[in-house]
Design a protein around this motif. Structure first.
Motif, PDB file in Angstrom:
ATOM      1  N   ARG A  59       0.824  -1.205   0.000  1.00 17.53           N
ATOM      2  CA  ARG A  59       0.000   0.000   0.000  1.00 17.53           C
ATOM      3  C   ARG A  59       0.861   1.260   0.000  1.00 17.53           C
ATOM      4  O   ARG A  59       0.506   2.264  -0.630  1.00 17.53           O
ATOM      5  CB  ARG A  59      -0.932  -0.005   1.206  1.00 17.53           C
TER       6      ARG A  59
ATOM      7  N   CYS B 202      -4.200   4.276   1.296  1.00 15.27           N
ATOM      8  CA  CYS B 202      -4.363   4.413   2.738  1.00 15.27           C
ATOM      9  C   CYS B 202      -3.866   3.143   3.421  1.00 15.27           C
ATOM     10  O   CYS B 202      -4.212   2.025   3.012  1.00 15.27           O
ATOM     11  CB  CYS B 202      -5.828   4.676   3.089  1.00 15.27           C
TER      12      CYS B 202
ATOM     13  N   GLU C 295      -4.604   1.851   6.289  1.00 19.06           N
ATOM     14  CA  GLU C 295      -5.596   1.118   7.074  1.00 19.06           C
ATOM     15  C   GLU C 295      -6.712   0.539   6.216  1.00 19.06           C
ATOM     16  O   GLU C 295      -7.128  -0.602   6.429  1.00 19.06           O
ATOM     17  CB  GLU C 295      -6.179   2.041   8.146  1.00 19.06           C
ATOM     18  N   HIS C 296      -7.200   1.294   5.226  1.00 17.18           N
ATOM     19  CA  HIS C 296      -8.350   0.860   4.436  1.00 17.18           C
ATOM     20  C   HIS C 296      -7.982   0.451   3.015  1.00 17.18           C
ATOM     21  O   HIS C 296      -8.781  -0.212   2.354  1.00 17.18           O
ATOM     22  CB  HIS C 296      -9.405   1.967   4.382  1.00 17.18           C
TER      23      HIS C 296
ATOM     24  N   THR D  16      -7.686   2.423   0.417  1.00 19.86           N
ATOM     25  CA  THR D  16      -8.376   3.257  -0.571  1.00 19.86           C
ATOM     26  C   THR D  16      -7.500   4.459  -0.909  1.00 19.86           C
ATOM     27  O   THR D  16      -6.559   4.794  -0.186  1.00 19.86           O
ATOM     28  CB  THR D  16      -9.723   3.725  -0.020  1.00 19.86           C
TER      29      THR D  16
ATOM     30  N   CYS E  42      -8.329   9.377   3.396  1.00 16.44           N
ATOM     31  CA  CYS E  42      -9.403   8.806   2.593  1.00 16.44           C
ATOM     32  C   CYS E  42     -10.745   9.049   3.277  1.00 16.44           C
ATOM     33  O   CYS E  42     -10.829   9.444   4.446  1.00 16.44           O
ATOM     34  CB  CYS E  42      -9.179   7.309   2.389  1.00 16.44           C
TER      35      CYS E  42
ATOM     36  N   ASP F 148     -12.961   6.861   4.223  1.00 14.08           N
ATOM     37  CA  ASP F 148     -13.225   5.931   5.323  1.00 14.08           C
ATOM     38  C   ASP F 148     -12.575   6.404   6.620  1.00 14.08           C
ATOM     39  O   ASP F 148     -13.152   6.240   7.708  1.00 14.08           O
ATOM     40  CB  ASP F 148     -12.719   4.534   4.955  1.00 14.08           C
ATOM     41  N   CYS F 149     -11.371   6.976   6.514  1.00 15.46           N
ATOM     42  CA  CYS F 149     -10.717   7.497   7.722  1.00 15.46           C
ATOM     43  C   CYS F 149     -11.502   8.658   8.318  1.00 15.46           C
ATOM     44  O   CYS F 149     -11.654   8.756   9.543  1.00 15.46           O
ATOM     45  CB  CYS F 149      -9.292   7.929   7.391  1.00 15.46           C
TER      46      CYS F 149
ATOM     47  N   ASP G 293     -14.571   7.179  10.031  1.00  8.84           N
ATOM     48  CA  ASP G 293     -14.218   6.530  11.299  1.00  8.84           C
ATOM     49  C   ASP G 293     -13.958   7.546  12.392  1.00  8.84           C
ATOM     50  O   ASP G 293     -14.366   7.353  13.554  1.00  8.84           O
ATOM     51  CB  ASP G 293     -12.990   5.641  11.096  1.00  8.84           C
TER      52      ASP G 293
END
Length: 585
Positions: free
Chosen positions: A457, A463, A465-466, A468, A476, A478-479, A482
């Protein structure tokens, strides 16, 4: 005497054979902190330092030996005198002054190498015949040949670097490395057997004597004649094969698979070559591994430690032949070993039962002894014989017999070692005592997978963690979501409006500003005026409202309204508002 031996002897009669070699630390060859010139200067300075008076040659003299400019030699000495990346200084130069005040050349000495340090033997004549870059390539090939490593041109190019310009410190290209190999081969210091190795690789054979000391035909002729002699059995030596441990066709005999820091210098021709430490040589016959033709040539031209590689000076002092070859008790010279052949203990042989087919194909007694010792070591350390037997059976069943090219290496490197974590009961991720999966190995596998995913990644710019694609702000979607879920925005508290206090009308319930007369009766202006008008009407007609009426006389749909009636009214406040709304409409 064979034709090759006769030609070698003839060459030795024409000119002295330059066979002096020095031991060079591999940190000089593999480190990018030292230039190619530093390696050539080190070899020559160390060779000159082996004389009784040491290295007292001037920079211009060393430059004339190496075919360089004095400035290049000074630059190489400067690098050797400075501490390397690991803080090691390779060369010490002591300035000297004569009693009359006149200066003289410095006395240069190299550091003493440690016993466990990696090194490579380099001929001094090669430093004189080859350019600095060619000498570095030759050193890498000689080290790989001594260790039995199948070197590729890409790996060779990684060891040769640019030392100036914008690409300083970067490896050269494979094409440039191939050109360097061709140049070294043209000088006859190396033979290249093209596409002769595994997977179509080239095989490099580095020679340890000067080209002029070889018979007509050069390096290729020696390699071809040695291969023919090995197949016909007419000679006692054969050409070197990569990884097999056999010596090159210059009479050096059989070499070990691994370098030993205690190996004596090959320049000391009278030094006694002892067997491996703690080992008794097991051979099929009492026959010395020696090339008689080379031995005759060696007695005619004794290699000395000279100012030039082909000069003639006093050799290094060594013990007398009788003293070196005598036993510890001072008895007669030790004879060749002709005792019983190698035997294996029954319990070790029983453990190796699944791989007896491979064990029969191992033709080296040394390798067989190492296999037996590895099995015995594991049994002494607590490994069950059944467990080791099962390990050999399982691993031999997973590989095709045709894929095993070296049975001894496969047994020592693949079949016998224990695979797993630090927990002794773990056997390739499974606990031997219970048969359950090892939790430690599972965590290690998960950590490695997470590390690979993280590295992938990072390389793709996603990203961590995700996985993306991040936005313009570097995060991103999603971050951001969250973070909003973990830390919700606080709800603002209701604020009181500024200005005078507010309240509700006691009659119709409307919001009013409690000022003036509203502080007294709590009514809005309309209700107050209506109340005043009703009060006047009540005074005029007191019978308008029945006395004692407490509930509303109107109805909520079909049911009667049960709310309290307003003072001086027969309806409640709600129905009164509805009446007023109808009158306004």
């Amino acid at each position: 005497m064979s034709a090759d031996a006769a030609s070698i002897a003839a060459v030795d009669k024409r000119a002295p054979v330059r066979r002096q070699q020095v031991r060079v630390p591999m940190r000089l060859v593999s480190s990018a902190a030292y230039s190619d010139v530093a390696l050539s200067v080190y070899v020559k300075v160390k060779a000159l330092g082996l004389r009784p008076e040491g290295c007292q040659a001037k920079s211009s003299t060393i430059a004339s030996y190496l075919g360089m400019s004095p400035a290049s030699v000074e630059r190489g000495m400067t690098q050797l005198r400075r501490p390397g990346p690991d803080g090691v200084v390779e060369l010490v130069s002591d300035r000297r002054t004569l009693p009359g005040g006149t200066g003289t050349s410095a006395l240069r000495t190299v550091r003493t190498m440690t016993r466990r340090e990696a090194f490579v033997w380099l001929p001094v004549a090669a430093a004189e015949d080859l350019t600095p870059r060619q000498l570095r390539a030759y050193a890498l090939i000689a080290f790989a040949q001594a260790r039995g490593i199948a070197l590729t041109e890409a790996e060779l190019a990684a060891g040769l670097r640019h030392h100036s310009g914008r690409k300083a410190g970067q490896p050269i290209s494979v094409t440039a490395a191939s050109a360097v190999v061709d140049e070294v081969e043209a000088t006859r210091w190396m033979t290249v057997q093209r596409r002769a190795g595994a997977q179509g690789r080239h095989q490099y054979i580095a020679h340890d004597i000067a080209p002029e000391a070889r018979p007509d035909g050069g390096c290729v002729a020696i390699a071809v004649d040695a291969e023919a002699a090995g197949t016909s059995g007419s000679q006692e030596w054969a050409s070197s094969q990569v990884g097999e441990g056999s010596g090159s066709p210059v009479g050096e005999g059989s070499l070990a698979n691994k370098e030993s820091p205690r190996t004596d210098s090959p320049n000391d021709e009278r030094a006694f070559l002892s067997p491996a430490v703690g080992e008794v040589p097991v051979v099929e016959g009492a026959r010395a591994v020696e090339n008689p033709a080379y031995a005759a040539a060696r007695t005619e031209a004794d290699a000395g430690l000279a100012l030039r590689a082909g000069g003639n000076n006093q050799p290094s002092p060594s013990k007398p032949e009788t003293e070196k070859r005598s036993s510890r008790g001072g008895g007669s010279p030790r004879a060749s070993y002709d005792g019983p052949q190698l035997a294996m203990r029954p319990h070790i042989y029983a453990v190796l039962e699944p791989v007896h087919l491979l064990l029969e194909r191992v033709h080296s007694d040394f390798v067989v002894r190492q296999i037996a010792r590895e099995v015995g070591r594991q049994l002494r350390e607590g490994t069950d014989a059944d467990r080791l037997h099962h390990r050999l059976t399982a691993r031999f069943a997973k590989v095709m017999l045709s894929k095993i090219r070296d049975p001894g290496r496969w047994l020592l490197g693949v079949a016998l070692p224990r695979w797993g974590c630090g927990y002794q009961d773990c056997e390739a991720g499974v606990l031997w005592s219970t048969g359950k999966d090892c939790e430690v190995c599972a965590e290690i596998v998960q950590d490695k997978a997470a590390a690979r995913r993280r590295a992938q990644r990072i390389e793709q710019g996603l990203c961590l963690e995700h996985g993306t694609r991040p936005g313009s702000a570097g995060r991103c979607a999603d971050c951001v979501l969250d973070d909003a879920m973990r830390n919700p925005a606080p709800v603002p508290a209701p604020r009181e409006p500024e200005g005078p206090p507010r309240g509700s009308c006691g009659d119709c319930g409307a919001r009013i500003i409690v000022v003036g007369r509203a502080l007294e009766d709590g009514l809005c202006k309309l209700c107050r005026e209506e109340a005043a008008a009703l009060g006047a009407a009540v005074v005029a007609t007191p019978a308008a409202a029945p006395a004692g009426q407490e509930t509303c006389s109107d109805r909520d749909g079909t049911a009667p309204c049960g709310r309290k009636a307003l003072p001086s009214r027969s309806v409640c406040g709600v129905h009164r508002v509805q009446e007023l709304a109808g009158e306004v409409a």
